[in-house]
Design an enzyme around this catalytic site. Structure first.
Site, PDB file in Angstrom:
ATOM      1  N   HIS A  81       1.148  -1.134   0.274  1.00  0.00           N
ATOM      2  CA  HIS A  81       0.484   0.038  -0.383  1.00  0.00           C
ATOM      3  C   HIS A  81       1.494   1.532   0.202  1.00  0.00           C
ATOM      4  O   HIS A  81       1.878   0.954   0.847  1.00  0.00           O
ATOM      5  CB  HIS A  81      -0.676   0.149   1.151  1.00  0.00           C
ATOM      6  CG  HIS A  81      -0.520   0.415   2.684  1.00  0.00           C
ATOM      7  ND1 HIS A  81      -0.064   1.319   3.110  1.00  0.00           N
ATOM      8  CD2 HIS A  81       0.077  -1.203   3.442  1.00  0.00           C
ATOM      9  CE1 HIS A  81       0.263   1.264   4.162  1.00  0.00           C
ATOM     10  NE2 HIS A  81       0.968   0.170   4.597  1.00  0.00           N
ATOM     11  N   ASP A  83      -0.200   4.668   0.864  1.00  0.00           N
ATOM     12  CA  ASP A  83      -0.647   5.159   1.570  1.00  0.00           C
ATOM     13  C   ASP A  83       0.091   5.717   2.617  1.00  0.00           C
ATOM     14  O   ASP A  83       0.846   3.887   3.260  1.00  0.00           O
ATOM     15  CB  ASP A  83      -2.190   5.984   2.356  1.00  0.00           C
ATOM     16  CG  ASP A  83      -2.536   4.403   2.925  1.00  0.00           C
ATOM     17  OD1 ASP A  83      -2.670   3.233   2.701  1.00  0.00           O
ATOM     18  OD2 ASP A  83      -3.312   4.378   4.031  1.00  0.00           O
ATOM     19  N   ASP A 144       6.410   1.752   6.523  1.00  0.00           N
ATOM     20  CA  ASP A 144       4.855   1.188   6.163  1.00  0.00           C
ATOM     21  C   ASP A 144       4.179   1.830   5.049  1.00  0.00           C
ATOM     22  O   ASP A 144       3.574   2.593   5.625  1.00  0.00           O
ATOM     23  CB  ASP A 144       4.554   0.855   7.067  1.00  0.00           C
ATOM     24  CG  ASP A 144       3.364   0.379   7.975  1.00  0.00           C
ATOM     25  OD1 ASP A 144       3.104  -0.510   6.541  1.00  0.00           O
ATOM     26  OD2 ASP A 144       3.180   0.670   8.366  1.00  0.00           O
ATOM     27  N   GLU A 178      -4.935   1.753   3.052  1.00  0.00           N
ATOM     28  CA  GLU A 178      -4.828   0.252   3.966  1.00  0.00           C
ATOM     29  C   GLU A 178      -4.616   0.879   5.380  1.00  0.00           C
ATOM     30  O   GLU A 178      -5.258  -0.031   5.913  1.00  0.00           O
ATOM     31  CB  GLU A 178      -3.280  -0.534   3.789  1.00  0.00           C
ATOM     32  CG  GLU A 178      -3.438  -1.831   4.254  1.00  0.00           C
ATOM     33  CD  GLU A 178      -2.602  -1.334   5.810  1.00  0.00           C
ATOM     34  OE1 GLU A 178      -2.990  -2.665   6.279  1.00  0.00           O
ATOM     35  OE2 GLU A 178      -2.038  -0.527   6.434  1.00  0.00           O
ATOM     36  N   GLU A 179      -4.180   1.817   5.583  1.00  0.00           N
ATOM     37  CA  GLU A 179      -3.430   2.464   6.826  1.00  0.00           C
ATOM     38  C   GLU A 179      -5.058   2.746   7.526  1.00  0.00           C
ATOM     39  O   GLU A 179      -5.102   2.865   8.560  1.00  0.00           O
ATOM     40  CB  GLU A 179      -2.962   3.403   6.573  1.00  0.00           C
ATOM     41  CG  GLU A 179      -1.536   3.033   6.739  1.00  0.00           C
ATOM     42  CD  GLU A 179      -1.377   2.661   7.504  1.00  0.00           C
ATOM     43  OE1 GLU A 179      -1.592   2.140   8.582  1.00  0.00           O
ATOM     44  OE2 GLU A 179       0.852   2.041   7.596  1.00  0.00           O
ATOM     45  N   ASP A 201       4.863  -6.352   3.453  1.00  0.00           N
ATOM     46  CA  ASP A 201       4.015  -5.233   4.558  1.00  0.00           C
ATOM     47  C   ASP A 201       4.565  -6.007   5.937  1.00  0.00           C
ATOM     48  O   ASP A 201       4.090  -4.726   6.896  1.00  0.00           O
ATOM     49  CB  ASP A 201       2.770  -5.147   4.493  1.00  0.00           C
ATOM     50  CG  ASP A 201       1.948  -4.096   4.515  1.00  0.00           C
ATOM     51  OD1 ASP A 201       2.709  -3.159   5.596  1.00  0.00           O
ATOM     52  OD2 ASP A 201       0.498  -3.885   5.371  1.00  0.00           O
ATOM     53  N   HIS A 383       4.684   3.833  12.395  1.00  0.00           N
ATOM     54  CA  HIS A 383       3.617   4.717  12.381  1.00  0.00           C
ATOM     55  C   HIS A 383       4.210   6.303  13.699  1.00  0.00           C
ATOM     56  O   HIS A 383       2.896   7.248  13.571  1.00  0.00           O
ATOM     57  CB  HIS A 383       2.265   4.675  13.137  1.00  0.00           C
ATOM     58  CG  HIS A 383       1.576   3.733  12.330  1.00  0.00           C
ATOM     59  ND1 HIS A 383       0.116   3.039  12.556  1.00  0.00           N
ATOM     60  CD2 HIS A 383       2.002   3.169  11.143  1.00  0.00           C
ATOM     61  CE1 HIS A 383       0.122   2.493  11.432  1.00  0.00           C
ATOM     62  NE2 HIS A 383       1.050   2.775  10.695  1.00  0.00           N
TER      63      HIS A 383
END
Length: 411
Positions: A81, A83, A144, A178-179, A201, A383
């Protein structure tokens, strides 16, 4: 395999594009800025020589590497992903490259005294002597899952440049959002047309995951009654006090900060309250389906008990399932996990097979008919400002992708 310089250049070109997703948006992608990287990926896939490169109206990017063997072999896929999480800003990312990491503190931002230290993150010591890519302490990095994208594209480029390596048809896919739990929602599994796939991932080198949480979201609404506090006796009902009763009645040690492995939890992640109305937002997680259902029942039962106590329907609970444990869909086709495990061993990596304490696009895709275990992408501390990725881990991920392609062609 791809050089460090080329891999760093590719990866940093991705992370400097802000692709933060937005859970309050109802569009796909949820933010317009995600289109910038999505369109750039389309251009890059064409430039390296991929076939059938497409991007649909929802920002899903797909491409094909045609097979180069005469035998009929399965079509496999690799998915990541693009995003980044809204948990921490992804705007103006300034990646820093730390060559030959010495095992000590890394000053991310001297002015703000932000330090990435093995005293806080001892996994750093696994990468002594390697090249790390970090943040400047003011943003997340975006490994990520832009590390996964860089690895997939690099592996496809390597296979294109080395036709002597035999492989079947390979499909690649890059998803938005995805997040915020929507990465697979509009993924066209029929169009992707693969027998199975792998999401790139995961975190540290060796991670191989085929089971994840069953997940649900819950909103608990408590209705109170507001009157003038000077004349409130026997009339006022303070919703925040009832909310406290609700919170304290759930098992206190069954929360994220007290659980690990396959242990499930209730996570209160947002609350907003006034006398007249309080809302609690929870996520519910458990690897075991029976325990998962019991958690949802517990939340409703608690609401019912408080309604009896306070004499009316003051507490309501709305629970929505989000995704389920993909183990149920992977176990019947365990050979796809075995292939990934063999690919890691071939690359000199010890596989770390463990449950995901979260979810990936693969968990939803598996229930949509595309079995999809998860493989490491190499990053750590996702994150947040302390996110980093070793370049050598990314190189190993590329090697694993190439090995999987070879092994499938040999079966």
């Amino acid at each position: 395999m791809i050089t460090k310089y080329d891999l760093i250049k590719r990866f940093t070109s991705y992370v400097t594009i802000d692709t933060e997703s937005d859970p309050t948006s109802d569009t796909t992608p949820s933010t317009a800025k995600q289109w910038v990287l999505a369109n750039a990926l389309v251009k890059e896939l064409i430039e390296i020589g991929m076939s059938e490169v497409t991007i649909d109206t929802n920002g899903y990017v797909m491409a094909t590497l045609p097979g180069n063997v005469d035998a009929l072999v399965p079509t496999i896929g690799f998915i990541s992903h693009y995003d980044t999480s809204p948990d921490f800003t992804g705007a103006n990312v300034k990646p820093q490259v730390v060559e030959d990491y010495d095992g000590g503190d890394i000053v991310l931002n001297k002015d703000e005294n932000i330090i990435l230290s093995p005293k806080d993150f001892d996994d750093l010591l696994m990468y002594k002597g390697q090249t790390l890519i970090t943040t400047d302490g003011t943003t997340l990095l975006g490994a990520d899952d832009k590390a996964g994208i860089a690895e997939i594209i690099s592996a496809m480029e390597y296979l294109l440049k080395h036709p002597e390596i035999k492989h079947g048809q390979i499909r690649v896919g890059f998803t938005p959002d995805e997040e915020i739990g929507r990465g697979a929602h509009k993924f066209d599994v029929k169009k992707f047309d693969a027998d199975w796939a792998y999401t790139m991932d995961g975190s540290q080198v060796g991670e191989l995951e085929y089971e994840n949480f069953n997940a649900a979201g819950a909103v608990v609404t408590i209705q109170g009654k507001i009157v003038h506090p000077g004349y409130a006796k026997g009339k006022m009902v303070n919703s925040m006090y009832i909310a406290m009763d609700y919170i304290n009645s759930l098992p206190r040690l069954e929360t994220p900060e007290h659980t690990e492995g396959r242990e499930g939890f209730f996570h209160l992640h947002n609350m907003k309250g006034e006398v007249d109305c309080t809302r609690l937002q929870y996520i519910i997680r458990d690897h075991n389906k029976v325990h998962f259902e019991a958690r949802k029942e517990m939340m409703q039962k608690l609401a019912d008990e408080l309604n009896v106590q306070y004499g009316s329907d003051r507490v309501s609970v709305e629970i929505k399932d989000q995704y389920f444990n993909m183990r149920e869909k992977i176990e019947p086709v365990m050979h796809i996990v075995d292939i990934a495990e063999q690919a890691m061993k071939k690359a000199g990596i010890k596989p770390l097979i463990k449950p995901i304490r979260g979810g990936t696009d693969g968990s939803q895709l598996s229930y949509m008919g595309l079995p999809c275990p998860n493989i490491f992408a190499g990053g750590h501390n996702f994150h947040g400002r302390f996110e980093y990725v070793p370049v050598e881990s990314m190189q190993k991920a590329i090697e694993v992708i190439v090995n999987i392609a070879q092994l499938v062609a040999e079966k």
